[in-house]
Design an enzyme around this catalytic site. Structure first.
Site, mmCIF file in Angstrom:
data_model
loop_
_atom_site.group_PDB
_atom_site.id
_atom_site.type_symbol
_atom_site.label_atom_id
_atom_site.label_comp_id
_atom_site.label_asym_id
_atom_site.label_seq_id
_atom_site.Cartn_x
_atom_site.Cartn_y
_atom_site.Cartn_z
ATOM 1 N N TYR A 1 0.845 -1.195 0.000
ATOM 2 C CA TYR A 1 0.000 0.000 0.000
ATOM 3 C C TYR A 1 0.880 1.243 0.000
ATOM 4 C CZ TYR A 1 1.184 -0.093 4.978
ATOM 5 O OH TYR A 1 1.875 -0.137 6.158
ATOM 6 N N SER B 1 8.164 1.069 14.805
ATOM 7 C CA SER B 1 8.056 -0.056 13.873
ATOM 8 C C SER B 1 6.906 0.134 12.892
ATOM 9 C CB SER B 1 7.865 -1.362 14.649
ATOM 10 O OG SER B 1 8.966 -1.602 15.509
ATOM 11 N N GLY B 2 6.413 1.349 12.787
ATOM 12 C CA GLY B 2 5.398 1.656 11.782
ATOM 13 C C GLY B 2 3.968 1.686 12.271
ATOM 14 N N HIS C 1 -4.685 6.155 13.733
ATOM 15 C CA HIS C 1 -4.965 7.140 12.680
ATOM 16 C C HIS C 1 -6.376 7.000 12.125
ATOM 17 C CE1 HIS C 1 -4.647 4.273 9.299
ATOM 18 N NE2 HIS C 1 -3.601 3.743 9.944
ATOM 19 N N CYS D 1 -1.603 -1.040 12.441
ATOM 20 C CA CYS D 1 -2.068 0.219 13.024
ATOM 21 C C CYS D 1 -3.431 0.034 13.684
ATOM 22 C CB CYS D 1 -2.176 1.287 11.940
ATOM 23 S SG CYS D 1 -0.576 1.824 11.294
ATOM 24 N N ASN E 1 -6.989 1.555 13.576
ATOM 25 C CA ASN E 1 -7.870 2.397 12.762
ATOM 26 C C ASN E 1 -9.028 2.939 13.588
ATOM 27 O OD1 ASN E 1 -7.817 0.836 9.423
ATOM 28 N ND2 ASN E 1 -6.206 1.753 10.667
#
Length: 366
Positions: free
Chosen positions: A289, A302-303, A307, A325, A327
């Site tokens: 992505y 680590s990303g 968000h 992540c 969401n």
């Protein structure tokens, strides 16, 4: 009576009267009164001190110069019954406040400046004294900052430290209120200190690193708990639930589960480009992505972010569809972005695995 005997009698009468508290004029009147043949009669004007004057009692109540003199004791009622030694004391009023305890400590001064109660494990409230064993370091948080309750103290040295124990002994950490904590080294040029548990809300923290000083404060205890069992994020402020958001976390497919553990806010961006190629997954692959996201709050190196994800709103609160992540809906992500700042903790539970990456943000797993 011979004249000399009469004069002697008059003087002796004056002396007796003066000793009894009478002035010289009163004693003379008594002497004249006795020579006149009158007895001590309360009705005699001589005994009362003469016509138009006050009684003997009233004159004795005045001192020299018209000032108040000695007062006669009150009369005693000889017919009153004696007090009963077996009588009970009067009943106490149950609504009356209790008498003050003379041994009780004084109340605290509301204007007094708070002082640390004393050293606890890992803290030293005294000032450093002596030659510094290292050059002045830098600190994170910076001096005067307001941070979240999971924020560690980061101390960076100009050159590698060979004697770590000596360096730690030269770094004096203290806080109000005092809380126990520990040092731990991330590299030869960086040592950190954190409390064993989160800082209390509104804590004042002081650092004295061999004479180089800094201080910061914590704000409210704002904690987000992401529960993978319910797919809900619960946010508390000072222990009181403030918000509950539906969420979606890392999916099982491809091993993207969001690990259990305590994270904390590192930085945040109003918008940021997320690119899977930055961690080895080609953008054009099935799991790849590259997109721009809003209200992105970084919680590790680590990303992983919390968000906005309008594309996964239908999944939030139901299932995990992300690459790690957390969401949230656009409205909930905006609230999170506006309210969470550096050092505010995010706790992930009931997921798979444990956050143990050596990425510089694993403080609460050390």
């Amino acid at each position: 009576m011979p004249h000399w005997a009469e004069e002697r009698h008059r003087r002796e009468s004056n002396y007796v009267a003066l000793e009894a508290g009478l002035d010289e004029g009163e004693s003379i009147r008594r002497s004249e009164h006795s020579r006149s043949g009158c007895g001590a009669d309360a009705g005699c004007w001589r005994c009362r001190g003469g016509p138009g004057r006050g009684s003997r009692r009233s004159r004795r109540s005045r001192g020299p110069g018209g000032t108040a003199g000695p007062v006669d004791p009150p009369a005693v009622d000889l017919l009153a019954p004696p007090p009963d030694p077996l009588a009970l004391p009067p009943a106490l009023d149950p609504l009356a406040p209790p008498p003050p305890d003379p041994l009780a400590p004084p109340p605290p001064d509301p204007l007094a400046v708070p002082v640390a109660a004393g050293p606890v494990a890992g803290q030293d409230p005294t000032s450093f004294v002596g030659p510094p064993p290292f050059r002045p370091p830098t600190f994170n948080p910076v001096d005067g900052a307001m941070v979240g309750v999971a924020k560690p103290i980061v101390i960076n040295f100009a050159v590698p430290i060979a004697d770590r124990a000596m360096a730690e002994s030269a770094i004096h950490i203290s806080s109000i209120p005092p809380v126990p904590g520990k040092f731990y080294w991330m590299s030869p040029t960086q040592v950190r200190w954190r409390p064993f548990e989160f800082w209390p809300a509104n804590t004042a923290v002081n650092i004295d690193a061999a004479g180089t000083k800094s201080s910061f404060r914590t704000g409210d205890s704002l904690v987000a708990t992401a529960d993978d069992a319910t797919h809900q994020m619960t946010i508390t402020r000072n222990g009181v639930v403030q918000k509950t958001f539906p969420m979606s976390m890392g999916m099982v497919s491809g091993g993207h589960q969001t690990p259990n553990g305590t994270y904390y806010v590192l930085e945040k961006f109003a918008t940021v480009v997320m690119d899977s190629s930055t961690y080895g997954v080609p953008v054009n692959s099935a799991q790849g992505y590259k997109l721009t996201v809003s209200d992105a709050v970084r919680i590790d190196n680590s990303g992983n972010f919390v968000h906005s994800a309008p594309w996964s709103v239908a999944d939030q609160g139901k299932r995990n569809v992300t690459h790690g992540c957390i969401n949230l809906s656009p409205a909930n992500a905006k609230w999170f972005y506006d309210n969470f700042g550096s050092g505010d903790p995010v706790v992930v539970k009931n997921s798979v695995g444990t956050y143990n990456k050596n990425d510089g943000a694993q403080d609460w797993q050390i």
